[in-house]
Scaffold this active site. Structure first.
Site, PDB file in Angstrom:
ATOM      1  N   ASP A  30       0.856  -1.187   0.000  1.00  0.00           N
ATOM      2  CA  ASP A  30       0.000   0.000   0.000  1.00  0.00           C
ATOM      3  C   ASP A  30       0.893   1.238   0.000  1.00  0.00           C
ATOM      4  O   ASP A  30       2.117   1.136  -0.163  1.00  0.00           O
ATOM      5  CB  ASP A  30      -0.956  -0.017   1.200  1.00  0.00           C
ATOM      6  CG  ASP A  30      -0.239  -0.037   2.541  1.00  0.00           C
ATOM      7  OD1 ASP A  30       0.972   0.273   2.586  1.00  0.00           O
ATOM      8  OD2 ASP A  30      -0.899  -0.357   3.539  1.00  0.00           O
ATOM      9  N   GLN A  31       0.317   2.413   0.206  1.00  0.00           N
ATOM     10  CA  GLN A  31       1.095   3.659   0.153  1.00  0.00           C
ATOM     11  C   GLN A  31       2.108   3.772   1.283  1.00  0.00           C
ATOM     12  O   GLN A  31       3.019   4.586   1.213  1.00  0.00           O
ATOM     13  CB  GLN A  31       0.157   4.861   0.164  1.00  0.00           C
ATOM     14  CG  GLN A  31      -0.612   4.998  -1.124  1.00  0.00           C
ATOM     15  CD  GLN A  31      -1.508   6.221  -1.121  1.00  0.00           C
ATOM     16  OE1 GLN A  31      -1.832   6.774  -0.079  1.00  0.00           O
ATOM     17  NE2 GLN A  31      -1.916   6.640  -2.306  1.00  0.00           N
TER      18      GLN A  31
END
Length: 155
Positions: A30-31
């Site tokens: 994810d980020q």
């Protein structure tokens, strides 16, 4: 071979399930640079298919018999993060089996450090292609025996 007969591949004397190993991919992050939580369920599916292969029940073979095994319930506890390129070890254990329902536990650890990453459980049933529950014990005793022997060997 008759349609409801199964040829089980490579039946070992004693059942020993090797843990499944998985390297975390970049696209699964994810980020924040950690593996997104949704990927753990996919990894569990991979580990379950690997366990079935190891006990001589290739999932494709099972589906060719028009047996499907949907997920009834899933529970995941995230303990510590997995990052891109980490290698995890997934131990899969049958905790319950009665011919109609199958329950599994998964323990995911870091291969290098042994640190616990995740614990999980899933439950599945067996259906025919029409979506009706079936008993492997009654309809496919060879499959039933293999699941039962695997569970007993893991206790």
């Amino acid at each position: 071979m008759v349609k409801n007969e199964v040829e089980i591949a490579g039946i070992p004397e004693a059942i020993h399930i090797k843990p499944y190993e998985r390297r975390a991919k970049y696209y699964e992050t994810d980020q924040m640079g950690i593996i997104h939580h949704s990927n753990y369920i996919k990894w569990m599916e991979e580990a379950r298919m690997d366990m079935m292969d190891q006990i001589g029940l290739n999932y494709k073979q099972v589906e060719d018999l028009e047996i499907i095994s949907p997920v009834l319930d899933i529970e995941v506890k995230y303990v510590s993060m997995v990052h891109f390129d980490d290698v995890v070890v997934i131990e899969t254990k049958i905790t319950y089996y009665n011919g109609i329902k199958l329950e599994l536990e998964y323990t995911i650890t870091d291969k290098e450090t042994g640190e616990l990453r995740t614990t999980a459980k899933s439950s599945h049933c067996f259906l025919n292609r029409a979506g009706k529950p079936i008993s492997l014990k009654r309809s496919y005793p060879e499959l039933d025996t293999r699941f039962f022997e695997t569970k007993e060997g893991q206790d």
